[in-house]
Design a protein around this motif. Structure first.
Motif, PDB file in Angstrom:
ATOM      1  N   ARG A 155     -31.086 -22.481  24.413  1.00 37.63           N
ATOM      2  CA  ARG A 155     -30.661 -23.338  25.527  1.00 37.63           C
ATOM      3  C   ARG A 155     -31.017 -24.786  25.258  1.00 37.63           C
ATOM      4  N   SER A 173     -28.180 -27.601  24.988  1.00 34.36           N
ATOM      5  CA  SER A 173     -28.220 -28.641  26.018  1.00 34.36           C
ATOM      6  C   SER A 173     -28.399 -30.029  25.419  1.00 34.36           C
ATOM      7  N   SER A 175     -25.358 -32.602  25.799  1.00 36.96           N
ATOM      8  CA  SER A 175     -25.685 -33.617  26.800  1.00 36.96           C
ATOM      9  C   SER A 175     -25.745 -35.013  26.193  1.00 36.96           C
ATOM     10  N   THR A 235     -25.426 -27.909  30.081  1.00 31.91           N
ATOM     11  CA  THR A 235     -25.774 -26.884  31.062  1.00 31.91           C
ATOM     12  C   THR A 235     -24.565 -26.026  31.404  1.00 31.91           C
TER      13      THR A 235
END
Length: 124
Positions: free
Chosen positions: A17, A21, A25, A35
């Motif tokens: 994750r 992310s 991002s 996300t």
């Protein structure tokens, strides 16, 4: 054994994750694409894998708990979604906040449904 499987899966999912992310991002700030990606992928995978395992095994195994509850559970994140949604609203980016909410909620539900349907198929 179940606790160990969930813990190890959780470590793997959290690291995945974080990597996804950060990668997404940085490319799409302020929109929290990282996300969205982890939550949509996780929605599909959890539905698909648990459906496949239940269809073939009919019971919960340590591997299933490790992958489902541990890895996918820590890979996806509702709390981050909530915080990022509030941040977009606080920054008066209401259009982005609405888009983020719609994609996350309806996309997640849709991909869960697709994962379930694909998991019920006998491919081989």
């Amino acid at each position: 054994m179940n606790y160990v499987a969930v813990g190890l899966g959780g470590v793997i999912g959290a690291l995945l994750r974080y990597a996804v992310s950060v990668t997404f991002s940085q490319m799409t700030a302020p929109f929290p694409l990282g996300t969205i990606v982890v939550n949509l992928v996780g929605s599909f995978l959890l539905a698909f894998l648990t459906t496949k395992w239940f269809v073939h095994q009919g019971k919960t195994s340590p591997l299933m708990l490790g992958v489902g509850t541990g890895m996918i559970g820590s890979f996806t994140t509702f709390s981050t979604f909530s915080v990022e949604l509030v941040e977009l609203v606080e920054q008066n980016m209401l259009g982005l906040a609405f888009l983020y909410c719609v994609i996350s909620l309806f996309g997640g539900a849709f991909l869960t449904y697709v994962g379930y349907k694909v998991g019920r198929r006998k491919l081989i």
